[in-house]
Design a protein around this motif. Structure first.
Motif: not given
Lengths: 103, 312
Positions: B122-130, B86-91, B72-82
């Protein structure tokens, strides 16, 4: 060549439950409802009981139906000839579910 | 077998907080090692795993074991850099609770985040805690997700971790909210999003959004403390993300040990008993009380799922 598990299927042996089932069989209990192998196919979880799990374990492509029956016969002190039809039927069911590669 | 029992959980949700407050790399590696030896099938690495320097080490322990990992990622700059390291795509799932504030929905920010991750292969999906503030956004978010052709829209159970503790009482949804949602998400809309792949934890929400409530997949009741487990930021293991009960720490004990504990057994026995609020309900055999973790937050429900308004 014998029946071989599909490589896409995640599975594991539930060791504590397998021990519980084996002890139950030893006592003469009906343990057919104790799941000893858990697998996930198509996002759904399934469990196999002791005998089903043993057959599944032996579906590694190296054991023929006859050899699987012999292994089970040894484990449960039964006649392997009497087990062959049951093993064949169970493997056919696994094949129909797409869990075993077609021979 | 309708209610499988397992030695250790199959699906684990592990919350990794921002690096500054996360466990040391050594402790994260220990937890990863114990997840592998515990035979876990699926792991959701939630929170801020991509912002943590130890992620590479953790993945190098988990991946060879064949564990299906989702980040899971919040797409902050440090997470996007992380993500770029990644050496291989992960969901991957982008966390809409962090990208889309309920007060000021800004889908362009989410679109940028999607694009940034797609450019990394990468092909990100989305997650939402409703949670309640996000309810009015559900319809536009689902439509938008369909337009964006995301591979998955996940509506998980609500974690009782520090992220949502603030004002939680006001944020958690109730049966009245489901009624409101039902009027907004009419059958025509539900048909229009049929091509969007969704993963919906809550049964009542699933009934509403699946468009085929009579075609429920095999369900044997709450899987907390059985096939499900949650690991919090400190390494404590809980029945699930929505259940504030610790069985102990994965830093001190193995998964089989924690799953053999008397406390875990008591938890499963509690789940096996129909809640008082479900007595006489014709649908007990369908929902088995629904979410048993969150239901403990409100005594007024007598143990019924918080989305459920009354026995049927």
């Amino acid at each position: 060549m014998g029946p071989k598990r599909h490589t896409d299927i995640f599975w594991r042996v539930e060791k504590q439950r397998e021990t519980q089932a084996l002890e139950g069989v030893e006592r003469g209990d009906d343990c057919s409802e104790i799941g000893t192998v858990t697998l996930i196919s198509g996002g759904q979880m399934h469990q196999l009981n002791l005998i089903g799990g043993m057959i599944w374990n032996l579906c590694d492509g190296q054991h023929s139906i006859e050899e699987i029956s012999s292994e089970l016969a040894l484990e449960f002190e039964a006649d392997s000839e009497e087990l062959i039809d049951d093993v064949r039927g169970f493997v056919s069911d696994l094949q129909a579910r797409g869990w075993i590669d077609d021979e | 077998m309708s209610n499988p029992q397992v030695d250790t959980p199959l699906r684990v949700h592990w919350f990794i907080p921002p690096a500054a407050v996360a466990l040391s790399p050594e402790k994260l590696r220990l937890i990863a090692t114990r997840l592998v030896s515990g035979g876990v099938f699926e792991l959701l690495l939630d929170g801020y795993p991509l912002a943590h320097d130890a992620l590479g080490d953790v993945l190098s322990i988990l991946r060879p074991a064949g564990i299906r990992i989702t980040l899971v990622s919040g797409a902050s700059s440090s997470e996007t850099a992380g993500a770029s390291r990644l050496d291989a795509p992960i969901p991957l799932l982008l966390d809409l609770n962090r990208l889309v504030t309920a007060q000021a929905p800004n889908l362009s920010l989410s679109a940028k985040a999607l694009e940034a991750h797609r450019s990394l292969g990468l092909d990100p999906g989305l997650v939402l805690c409703l949670l309640r503030p996000w309810l009015p956004l559900l319809r536009p978010l689902l439509s938008w997700a369909l337009e964006q052709q995301v591979p998955l829209f996940k509506l998980p159970n609500i974690p009782l971790d520090a992220r949502f503790r603030h004002d939680f009482e006001q944020q958690i949804c109730r049966a009245s909210d489901l009624g409101q949602l039902r009027s907004e998400l009419d059958s025509e809309f539900v048909r229009s999003i049929a091509d969007l792949k969704m993963q919906i934890h809550d049964l009542f929400l699933w009934e509403l959004l699946s468009g085929q409530p009579d075609n429920r997949m095999e369900y044997s009741g709450c899987q907390a403390a059985n096939t499900l487990a949650y690991i919090d930021a400190q390494g404590n293991v809980h029945p699930c993300a929505s259940w504030p009960l610790s069985f102990g720490s994965l830093l001190q004990q193995s998964l089989p040990e924690l799953w053999s504990s008397a406390l875990r057994e008591q938890c499963r026995q509690y789940i096996a008993q129909p809640p008082k609020g479900c007595h006489g309900c014709a649908d007990w055999g369908i929902c088995f009380g629904g979410c048993r973790g969150l239901s403990q937050l409100h005594t007024s429900q007598s143990g019924r799922d918080l989305w459920c308004d009354a026995p049927r």
